[in-house]
Structure formats: structure tokens, C-alpha cells
Design a protein around this motif. Structure first.
Motif, PDB file in Angstrom:
ATOM      1  N   LYS A  94      19.129   5.454  41.298  1.00 36.28           N
ATOM      2  CA  LYS A  94      17.921   5.033  42.020  1.00 36.28           C
ATOM      3  C   LYS A  94      16.685   5.744  41.478  1.00 36.28           C
ATOM      4  CE  LYS A  94      19.597   2.246  45.163  1.00 36.28           C
ATOM      5  NZ  LYS A  94      19.227   0.877  45.277  1.00 36.28           N
ATOM      6  N   LEU A  95      16.762   7.036  41.264  1.00 41.08           N
ATOM      7  CA  LEU A  95      15.625   7.819  40.804  1.00 41.08           C
ATOM      8  C   LEU A  95      16.054   8.700  39.641  1.00 41.08           C
ATOM      9  CD1 LEU A  95      14.296   9.045  44.269  1.00 41.08           C
ATOM     10  CD2 LEU A  95      13.358   7.201  42.893  1.00 41.08           C
ATOM     11  N   ARG A  96      15.117   8.970  38.741  1.00 43.24           N
ATOM     12  CA  ARG A  96      15.387   9.907  37.647  1.00 43.24           C
ATOM     13  C   ARG A  96      14.844  11.259  38.047  1.00 43.24           C
ATOM     14  NH1 ARG A  96      14.716   6.377  32.131  1.00 43.24           N
ATOM     15  NH2 ARG A  96      16.744   5.436  32.381  1.00 43.24           N
ATOM     16  N   MET A  97      15.742  12.112  38.518  1.00 46.99           N
ATOM     17  CA  MET A  97      15.369  13.447  38.963  1.00 46.99           C
ATOM     18  C   MET A  97      16.491  14.401  38.582  1.00 46.99           C
ATOM     19  SD  MET A  97      14.292  12.587  42.894  1.00 46.99           S
ATOM     20  CE  MET A  97      12.781  13.417  43.275  1.00 46.99           C
ATOM     21  N   ASN A  98      16.111  15.639  38.304  1.00 48.29           N
ATOM     22  CA  ASN A  98      17.158  16.636  38.114  1.00 48.29           C
ATOM     23  C   ASN A  98      17.534  17.189  39.490  1.00 48.29           C
ATOM     24  OD1 ASN A  98      15.315  18.731  38.808  1.00 48.29           O
ATOM     25  ND2 ASN A  98      14.671  18.953  36.694  1.00 48.29           N
ATOM     26  N   ASP A  99      18.561  18.035  39.533  1.00 52.08           N
ATOM     27  CA  ASP A  99      19.052  18.548  40.812  1.00 52.08           C
ATOM     28  C   ASP A  99      17.978  19.318  41.563  1.00 52.08           C
ATOM     29  OD1 ASP A  99      21.478  17.393  40.349  1.00 52.08           O
ATOM     30  OD2 ASP A  99      22.556  19.261  39.935  1.00 52.08           O
ATOM     31  N   GLU A 100      17.191  20.099  40.857  1.00 47.93           N
ATOM     32  CA  GLU A 100      16.140  20.887  41.513  1.00 47.93           C
ATOM     33  C   GLU A 100      15.111  19.965  42.178  1.00 47.93           C
ATOM     34  OE1 GLU A 100      12.658  24.113  40.393  1.00 47.93           O
ATOM     35  OE2 GLU A 100      14.330  23.855  39.016  1.00 47.93           O
ATOM     36  N   GLU A 101      14.731  18.910  41.483  1.00 46.64           N
ATOM     37  CA  GLU A 101      13.769  17.962  42.056  1.00 46.64           C
ATOM     38  C   GLU A 101      14.372  17.245  43.268  1.00 46.64           C
ATOM     39  OE1 GLU A 101      11.224  16.613  38.109  1.00 46.64           O
ATOM     40  OE2 GLU A 101      13.247  15.791  38.397  1.00 46.64           O
ATOM     41  N   ARG A 102      15.641  16.910  43.172  1.00 42.15           N
ATOM     42  CA  ARG A 102      16.304  16.247  44.304  1.00 42.15           C
ATOM     43  C   ARG A 102      16.356  17.182  45.510  1.00 42.15           C
ATOM     44  NH1 ARG A 102      18.790  11.403  42.742  1.00 42.15           N
ATOM     45  NH2 ARG A 102      19.011  11.187  40.489  1.00 42.15           N
ATOM     46  N   LEU A 103      16.720  18.430  45.297  1.00 43.30           N
ATOM     47  CA  LEU A 103      16.792  19.395  46.403  1.00 43.30           C
ATOM     48  C   LEU A 103      15.406  19.620  47.012  1.00 43.30           C
ATOM     49  CD1 LEU A 103      19.346  21.977  44.939  1.00 43.30           C
ATOM     50  CD2 LEU A 103      19.755  20.254  46.708  1.00 43.30           C
ATOM     51  N   HIS A 104      14.390  19.685  46.156  1.00 43.18           N
ATOM     52  CA  HIS A 104      13.015  19.847  46.650  1.00 43.18           C
ATOM     53  C   HIS A 104      12.617  18.646  47.517  1.00 43.18           C
ATOM     54  CE1 HIS A 104       8.850  21.106  46.758  1.00 43.18           C
ATOM     55  NE2 HIS A 104       8.509  19.892  46.352  1.00 43.18           N
ATOM     56  N   SER A 105      12.967  17.449  47.078  1.00 41.13           N
ATOM     57  CA  SER A 105      12.658  16.240  47.855  1.00 41.13           C
ATOM     58  C   SER A 105      13.401  16.252  49.191  1.00 41.13           C
ATOM     59  CB  SER A 105      13.031  14.982  47.073  1.00 41.13           C
ATOM     60  OG  SER A 105      12.166  14.813  45.982  1.00 41.13           O
ATOM     61  N   ILE A 106      14.651  16.651  49.167  1.00 40.50           N
ATOM     62  CA  ILE A 106      15.438  16.719  50.402  1.00 40.50           C
ATOM     63  C   ILE A 106      14.813  17.731  51.361  1.00 40.50           C
ATOM     64  CG2 ILE A 106      17.671  17.387  51.383  1.00 40.50           C
ATOM     65  CD1 ILE A 106      18.935  16.182  48.791  1.00 40.50           C
ATOM     66  N   ASP A 107      14.403  18.881  50.847  1.00 40.67           N
ATOM     67  CA  ASP A 107      13.755  19.886  51.697  1.00 40.67           C
ATOM     68  C   ASP A 107      12.467  19.339  52.306  1.00 40.67           C
ATOM     69  OD1 ASP A 107      15.726  21.799  51.309  1.00 40.67           O
ATOM     70  OD2 ASP A 107      14.655  22.802  49.673  1.00 40.67           O
ATOM     71  N   ARG A 108      11.694  18.617  51.515  1.00 40.45           N
ATOM     72  CA  ARG A 108      10.437  18.041  52.006  1.00 40.45           C
ATOM     73  C   ARG A 108      10.720  17.008  53.098  1.00 40.45           C
ATOM     74  NH1 ARG A 108       8.616  13.596  50.956  1.00 40.45           N
ATOM     75  NH2 ARG A 108       9.686  13.286  48.978  1.00 40.45           N
ATOM     76  N   ILE A 109      11.729  16.172  52.896  1.00 39.84           N
ATOM     77  CA  ILE A 109      12.107  15.168  53.896  1.00 39.84           C
ATOM     78  C   ILE A 109      12.575  15.867  55.173  1.00 39.84           C
ATOM     79  CG2 ILE A 109      13.736  13.315  54.450  1.00 39.84           C
ATOM     80  CD1 ILE A 109      13.714  12.661  51.379  1.00 39.84           C
ATOM     81  N   PHE A 110      13.343  16.943  55.017  1.00 35.78           N
ATOM     82  CA  PHE A 110      13.818  17.703  56.174  1.00 35.78           C
ATOM     83  C   PHE A 110      12.647  18.258  56.974  1.00 35.78           C
ATOM     84  CE2 PHE A 110      14.790  21.908  57.949  1.00 35.78           C
ATOM     85  CZ  PHE A 110      15.709  21.546  58.915  1.00 35.78           C
ATOM     86  N   GLU A 111      11.678  18.855  56.278  1.00 37.06           N
ATOM     87  CA  GLU A 111      10.507  19.419  56.959  1.00 37.06           C
ATOM     88  C   GLU A 111       9.752  18.323  57.710  1.00 37.06           C
ATOM     89  OE1 GLU A 111       9.713  22.615  57.347  1.00 37.06           O
ATOM     90  OE2 GLU A 111      11.515  23.116  56.216  1.00 37.06           O
TER      91      GLU A 111
END
Length: 192
Positions: free
Chosen positions: A135-152
Motif C-alpha cells: 500500500k505504501l512505500r515506507m521503511n519500518d521506522e517511518e511506519r512506526l512513526h506513522s502508527i505513533d502519530r495515529i495513536f496520538e
């Protein structure tokens, strides 16, 4: 006759020498061609190899590692979504059943809850994209950052909902007390 043969011999020697020079030129041209051809092939192989490396890298960005999918914030986001839906439905039912809010106020409450629910569903859609491969071209760090942002963001929406429900609940309590006081006053003065 000797002179003619001598001239022919000299011309023959000259032709042999020219042929030898042409042979050397042709040999040099072949070597040059081989250098250019090998160089081109080497550049082409490097370019294709480089493209393959980039393709592997980009394909790797499309994959989602198990660590990302198992990240605790993913379940926290889903849990926050469930809490938000459950809490707003309970509050809306309670406010509606009380008959202490007029139609305009109920419309406003429904609008706030609807906006929160839509924004919360948008968070779930974004989360699904982040944790779904291809779905998206992201590395693991970018994915985790996005998940953290969604969580917040999900936590912020849940906090807002709870604060909003608390304020609406206080208003409901005040109206219940006012209604009870009015009923008490009516009964004291025997007014219908």
C-alpha cells in the motif's frame, strides 16, 4: 624487362606494406570496438544491477515487517476506536432518553459524535494502509512513526470525547436538578 619487374616488385612490396598497415588499422579498430563494446556492456550490467538493487529496495519498502504489524500501538488504536464508539453511543442514548435536550441540542450532539466517528474511522483507514503490504512505500521506522502519530490522534479524539461527554453530562445533571426543583416547587404550591 628487369626494370619493369623491379618496378612491379617495388609496387608489390609497397602493396604488401599498405596491406600490413591496413591489417594493423583494422586490428586496432577491432580492439577499440571491443573496448567500447565491453565498456557499454559493463555500464549496462551495472545500470541493470543498480536498477535491480533499487527495485529490491523499493519492493522491500512495500513489505511490512512482523514487528510493525505486532507493534502494541496498533492494538491500542483499535481499542481506542472501540472505546470511542461505545462511549459516544452510550452518551447519545443517555442524553436522548433524558428528554432534557431539545431537538437542536440533540442535533448538535449527534453532529459532534458523527464528526468524531468519521475522523476515527479515517485513522483506522490510515492505520490499515500503514500495516498492509503493497500500500505504501515506507521503511519500518517511518511506519512506526506513522502508527505513533495515529495513536496520538486517536487518544486526542478519545480525550476530547470524554471531556465533551463530561460537560454534556454536567448540563444534563443541572437540568435534572432544575426539573426536580421545579417539580418540588409545584408540589409545594400545588401547581399543575
Amino acid at each position: 624487362m628487369v626494370k619493369a619487374q623491379s618496378a612491379e616488385a617495388q609496387q608489390l612490396l609497397l602493396n604488401v606494406e599498405k596491406l600490413s598497415q591496413l591489417k594493423n588499422i583494422l586490428s586496432d579498430m577491432k580492439k577499440g570496438y571491443m573496448v567500447v563494446s565491453n565498456g557499454y556492456n559493463a555500464v549496462q550490467n551495472i545500470a541493470e544491477g543498480n536498477f535491480s538493487i533499487h527495485e529490491v529496495f523499493l519492493d522491500g519498502l512495500m513489505a511490512v515487517s512482523p514487528e510493525v504489524r505486532k507493534y502494541r500501538r496498533v492494538t491500542d488504536i483499535v481499542s481506542a476506536q472501540k472505546d470511542l464508539v461505545r462511549e459516544y453511543k452510550n452518551a447519545l442514548n443517555k442524553f436522548s432518553a433524558s428528554d432534557l435536550f431539545n431537538a437542536g441540542e440533540m442535533k448538535y450532539l449527534s453532529s459532534v459524535y458523527g464528526s468524531l466517528a468519521k475522523a476515527s474511522l479515517d485513522n483506522l483507514d490510515e492505520l490499515t494502509m500503514v500495516i498492509t503490504a503493497s500500500k505504501l512505500r515506507m521503511n519500518d521506522e517511518e511506519r512506526l512513526h506513522s502508527i505513533d502519530r495515529i495513536f496520538e490522534d486517536a487518544q486526542g479524539k478519545l480525550s476530547f470525547l470524554r471531556s465533551f461527554n463530561q460537560q454534556a453530562g454536567l448540563l444534563l445533571l443541572q437540568r435534572k436538578r432544575a426539573k426536580a426543583d421545579l417539580e418540588t416547587t409545584k408540589s409545594l404550591f400545588k401547581v399543575n
